[in-house]
Design an enzyme around this catalytic site. Structure first.
Site, short mmCIF file in Angstrom:
data_model
loop_
_atom_site.label_atom_id
_atom_site.label_comp_id
_atom_site.label_asym_id
_atom_site.label_seq_id
_atom_site.Cartn_x
_atom_site.Cartn_y
_atom_site.Cartn_z
N ASP A 1 -5.96 7.55 -29.12
CA ASP A 1 -6.21 8.93 -29.56
C ASP A 1 -5.58 9.89 -28.57
OD1 ASP A 1 -9.60 8.75 -28.28
OD2 ASP A 1 -7.62 8.55 -27.39
N GLU B 1 1.71 -8.19 7.28
CA GLU B 1 2.08 -6.79 7.58
C GLU B 1 3.07 -6.28 6.54
OE1 GLU B 1 -0.60 -7.06 9.95
OE2 GLU B 1 0.43 -5.13 9.97
N PRO C 1 0.81 -1.23 0.00
CA PRO C 1 0.00 0.00 0.00
C PRO C 1 0.84 1.27 0.00
CG PRO C 1 -0.70 -1.50 1.74
CD PRO C 1 0.58 -2.05 1.18
N ARG D 1 -1.90 -5.38 -21.75
CA ARG D 1 -2.77 -4.93 -22.85
C ARG D 1 -2.01 -3.93 -23.73
NH1 ARG D 1 -4.92 0.08 -22.22
NH2 ARG D 1 -6.69 -0.30 -23.59
O1 LIG Z 1 -2.90 -3.76 0.25
C1 LIG Z 1 -2.13 -3.78 -0.67
O2 LIG Z 1 -1.20 -4.80 -0.81
C2 LIG Z 1 -1.33 -5.87 0.12
C3 LIG Z 1 -0.46 -5.64 1.32
C4 LIG Z 1 0.91 -5.81 1.20
C5 LIG Z 1 1.73 -5.58 2.30
C6 LIG Z 1 1.16 -5.19 3.52
C7 LIG Z 1 -0.21 -5.00 3.61
C8 LIG Z 1 -1.03 -5.23 2.50
C9 LIG Z 1 -2.10 -2.73 -1.71
C10 LIG Z 1 -2.92 -1.65 -1.77
N1 LIG Z 1 -2.56 -0.93 -2.86
N2 LIG Z 1 -1.53 -1.56 -3.45
C11 LIG Z 1 -1.22 -2.67 -2.75
#
Ligand SMILES: O=C(OCc1ccccc1)c1cn[nH]c1
Length: 238
Positions: free
Chosen positions: A167, A115, A88, A152
């Site tokens: 475009d 985590e 995240p 894609r």
């Molecule tokens: O939640 C996500 O990845 C999972 C994840 C990875 C590491 C720790 C907590 C959660 C994520 C959200 N936007 N991009 C990735």
């Protein structure tokens, strides 16, 4: 392009790699996607991939060893992959990054989970990528989002079935214009006359106007950005 995915939940990718445009691109051999279970690179009886965080705190952390073992194994031969980690807190994924990634000969996507990964895994990573400011249970869906947007763009993957909206709107990040198809009237809702006129110049300018108006309404910052970059012509500005 070849993509190797490292995940503790390989099953999540089954449908994604079989269906639709992506499925065809893989079965036709245009792209190669291999999903690897991090557990297969453990050496203990219980195939442990995570452990409690040093310093305490909630949840678990993905151990470095299995991921490093997988990386070493998968990079023994062939080109070194450009390595992504889905978390995240990474750099926000967007079309620009998709275009950049689509030019790499080989990618590896490490799917974060729990985590997060042990910090030492980051020494293998070229780009930590987030698909948005929210927390999911795992980085597998983000990996699929990234692969979908990247694959894609690879020549021949979309074929003529789906036009790559090359475009000047979409590649400037402008929002798309309204789309209609048959019937010309449906439940009292009519298709705009201009689109039935066959007058291509008028249709093009109507679409450009609709795209600019929608972008100004919903995403004014995109218009501001383009203005600053001088990417809007003066008639588009009026
Ligand atoms: O939640 C996500 O990845 C999972 C994840 C990875 C590491 C720790 C907590 C959660 C994520 C959200 N936007 N991009 C990735």
């Amino acid at each position: 392009m070849r993509i190797d995915v490292l995940t503790v939940l390989p099953g999540l990718f089954d449908c994604f790699l079989k269906e639709g445009v992506i499925g065809k691109a893989i079965s036709s051999g245009k792209v190669e996607v291999k999903v690897h279970n991090i557990r297969d690179f453990t050496t203990d009886k219980h195939r442990v991939v995570d452990d409690v965080p040093y310093g305490g705190g909630p949840g678990m952390v993905l151990k470095p060893e299995p991921i490093f073992r997988a990386y070493d194994e998968l990079t023994k031969e062939g080109e070194k992959p450009y390595v992504l980690l889905t978390e995240p807190w990474g750099e926000k994924f967007n079309q620009e990054m998709a275009v950049e990634l689509s030019k790499k000969p080989r990618l590896m996507i490490i799917c974060g989970r729990y985590e997060g990964v042990d910090e030492r895994v980051k020494s293998l990573v070229d780009r930590e990528v987030s698909i948005g400011d929210y927390v999911l249970t795992g980085g597998e869906l983000p990996a699929m989002v990234i692969m979908d947007a990247v694959l894609r763009l690879i020549p021949g993957v979309l074929g003529n079935l789906e036009s790559l909206r090359a475009d000047s709107f979409s590649d400037r990040g402008l929002l798309g214009y309204p789309n209609y198809t048959r019937p010309a009237e449906f439940r009292g809702m009519k298709v705009p006359e201009v689109l039935l006129s066959g007058h291509h110049k008028k249709i093009e300018s109507w679409r450009k106007e609709q795209s600019l108006r929608k972008t100004l309404e919903r995403r004014p910052e995109i218009i501001e950005n383009l203005k600053r970059k001088g990417l809007l012509t003066k008639e588009e500005l009026e």
